[in-house]
Motif scaffolding. Structure first.
Motif: not given
Length: 346
Positions: A8-23
């Motif tokens: 669901r869209l709420r899963d996307v909104a709740g997804l946290s990504v560490n940007r200090d990583r390989l992409a």
């Protein structure tokens, strides 16, 4: 799809990504749906709101150019456990433009959201396999080595080299993980960097000979410092019968690897008593150059960018039935397109 992470869209909104990583995405992120396009997640929410998410559909996948089919095994791994019926060509099959490659039967909610992911798998692998097969066919039985890993992101390099070997027909791969996934040991010699650091091709060849196991082929670059034919004879004499082959990788600034150079090198090696020393060519090779150089006397070929950066093989998926009723968007024919070559794979 909920057990995969994103549904669901709420899963996307709740997804946290560490940007200090390989992409590059991890296997887990791919399987969870985190690399799909957002509009497919929106589609799930909209269809779910209308009570239509589990509507049974039939979808077909095709591309607009002929080629060699690949990538199915990854698609099946992605969709396993989703209560689907899937029919497809076999990996390695040649196909025509617009021929149906894969047909999926099931509820839209069980596979629709991951369309981006499996189309990407099929598109990339099919393009790599097609380019590799073109080179292999051009070589007419002479070995083709894939070493295109340096031309693509390292996250996909093993996929590319595995496909080039297992589907495209290359005899070996230089990428360690790619070769291992293909069930073989990686293959390759040392680069110009080693010879430049050693300061002399013969010096490096002797170090190579004295360092590596006796099972390792003695294959040496001969275009670093001196004329290729002169360097090849120096190395052959220095290794006293242990030289298995020489590699020509002459840069374009010096005219590249030409048929005339190959013919002269073959002649001089034979006249000097080294007919067993093979000639390997690399450097910007494509099927046309492979054919010409093969006729001139090259024994095997190292191909990089032609395989790793091939002509795109865009994949398209169309819904062809909804709840048993033939349907299609404008410009496409409604209903299942017959292809007796498809076999049930899931």
């Amino acid at each position: 799809m909920g057990d995969r992470g994103i549904s669901r869209l709420r899963d996307v909104a709740g997804l946290s990504v560490n940007r200090d990583r390989l992409a590059s995405a991890t296997h887990e992120e791919i399987l969870k749906g985190e690399t799909t396009d957002i509009y497919f997640v929106k589609t799930r929410d909209v269809l779910a709101a209308g009570g239509m998410l589990e509507t049974p559909v039939v979808a077909e996948i095709f591309t607009r150019k002929p080629g060699i089919f690949a990538g199915l095994s990854e698609m099946l791994r992605l969709l396993e456990g989703q209560n689907l019926e899937i029919y497809a060509l076999e990996e390695g099959d040649a196909f025509d433009s617009r021929e149906v490659l894969v047909r999926v039967h099931g509820s839209y909610g069980s596979f629709g959201m991951l369309e981006t992911v499996y189309l990407g798998m099929l598109a990339s692998s099919t393009a790599w396999a097609t380019a590799a097969r073109e080179c292999v066919d051009a070589a007419e039985g002479k070995p083709v080595l894939c070493f295109g890993a340096r031309h693509v992101h390292p996250a996909v390099a093993p996929v590319m080299e595995k496909v080039a070997v297992t589907v495209g027909g290359c005899k070996a791969a230089s990428c360690i993980l790619g070769a291992k996934l293909a069930g073989m040991e990686p293959s390759g010699t040392v680069p110009h960097a080693a010879i430049l650091i050693a300061g002399d091709t013969v010096k490096l060849a002797k170090l190579y000979d004295g360092t590596l196991s006796s099972e390792e082929p003695r294959l040496v670059l001969v275009d670093t410092f001196k004329d290729e034919t002169e360097e090849a004879l120096r190395v052959a004499k220095a290794l006293e019968g242990r030289l298995s082959g020489v590699r020509l990788d002459t840069p374009g600034e010096r005219g590249g690897v030409t048929p005339e150079l190959v013919k002269e090198l073959r002649w001089r090696l034979d006249k000097a008593g080294f007919p067993e020393v093979s000639i390997v060519a690399s450097g910007g090779l494509n099927p046309d150059r492979i054919r010409v150089l093969s006729q001139a006397g090259v024994d095997s070929f190292g191909v990089g960018s032609y395989i790793s950066n091939p002509s795109p093989m865009d994949m398209t998926m169309d819904i062809k039935e909804v709840d048993g009723v033939p349907i299609a968007k404008r410009g496409r024919l409604p209903g299942i397109m017959d292809n007796p070559r498809l076999k049930r794979v899931l």
